[in-house]
Design an enzyme around this catalytic site. Structure first.
Site, PDB file in Angstrom:
ATOM      1  N   HIS A  11     102.012  76.938 -20.892  1.00  9.92           N
ATOM      2  CA  HIS A  11     103.000  77.918 -21.350  1.00  9.92           C
ATOM      3  C   HIS A  11     103.064  77.954 -22.882  1.00  9.92           C
ATOM      4  CE1 HIS A  11     105.896  74.902 -22.696  1.00  9.92           C
ATOM      5  NE2 HIS A  11     105.579  74.225 -21.606  1.00  9.92           N
ATOM      6  N   GLU A  13     104.977  78.299 -26.687  1.00 11.82           N
ATOM      7  CA  GLU A  13     105.938  77.417 -27.348  1.00 11.82           C
ATOM      8  C   GLU A  13     107.390  77.796 -27.048  1.00 11.82           C
ATOM      9  OE1 GLU A  13     105.531  75.895 -31.690  1.00 11.82           O
ATOM     10  OE2 GLU A  13     107.057  77.477 -31.757  1.00 11.82           O
ATOM     11  N   GLU A  95     106.578  70.623 -14.558  1.00  8.74           N
ATOM     12  CA  GLU A  95     106.314  69.608 -15.576  1.00  8.74           C
ATOM     13  C   GLU A  95     106.723  68.222 -15.078  1.00  8.74           C
ATOM     14  OE1 GLU A  95     104.611  68.372 -17.713  1.00  8.74           O
ATOM     15  OE2 GLU A  95     105.193  69.176 -19.665  1.00  8.74           O
TER      16      GLU A  95
END
Length: 199
Positions: A11, A13, A95
């Site tokens: 992805h 920032e 994540e």
């Protein structure tokens, strides 16, 4: 049997990326730089597919459920000339969980729990943050996902997920990737037992 090709994009920032804060399951949106990186990754992927005479709509598309990944996928698909919708959401691509350390920087982690910080410094793969997840556990959930892939796929997920993916696919060992910088705005391609980076 030939394994599917995987095009992997981290992805773009977020504000927490820019501040060095560990996000984990916190749903932090892309910043403007992140949105530009997502579009840039789409441009790179479009060029790769054109080079290889592949059609974008022939691939599977899958994203982590977190909004920073999903927005990246939306912008990437727009760059490919595809509708924003039309991709799957896969929980196993989320994540790594940082538990009590989510939202903290490395110096703040050390202050928060010095003993846990030192234990993890000695074994970044096998030791979790307090109430968090180990990279070893992330690697196992990535292995189960990879085993189910049957078609060439474009995936958008995270830096920690990428480190685990490199180990799950056998292109690297844990000690090689524990501190590896996973770039934003680029495309990683896993094919024929190797990984290449474009961008």
């Amino acid at each position: 049997m030939t394994k599917p090709i995987l095009y992997y994009i981290r992805h773009g920032e977020t504000a927490w990326n820019a501040e060095g804060r560990f996000q984990g399951s916190k749903d932090i949106p892309l910043n403007e730089k992140g949105r530009a990186q997502a579009s840039a990754a789409g441009d790179i992927l479009r060029e790769l597919l054109a080079r290889d005479e592949r059609l974008a709509h022939h691939f599977g598309y899958v994203s982590s459920p977190l909004s920073r990944a999903r927005t990246t996928m939306d912008l990437l698909r727009r760059a490919l000339g595809l509708p924003a919708t039309g991709y799957a959401v896969e929980h196993r691509l989320r994540e790594i969980g940082w538990g009590d350390w989510e939202g903290l920087t490395l110096p703040e982690m050390k202050v928060h729990d010095p003993d846990a910080f030192e234990a993890r410094r000695k074994d970044r793969w096998g030791v979790a943050a307090p109430r968090g997840e180990t990279y070893a556990a992330v690697t196992e959930r990535l292995r189960t996902w990879l085993a189910e892939l049957t078609a060439d796929t474009v995936a958008v997920a995270h830096g920690g997920t990428m480190r685990a993916l490199m180990v799950a696919t056998g292109v690297a060992r844990p000690e090689e990737v524990s501190e590896l910088r996973v770039e934003q705005g680029v495309v990683y391609v896993f094919a024929n037992g190797a990984m290449s980076k474009y961008g």
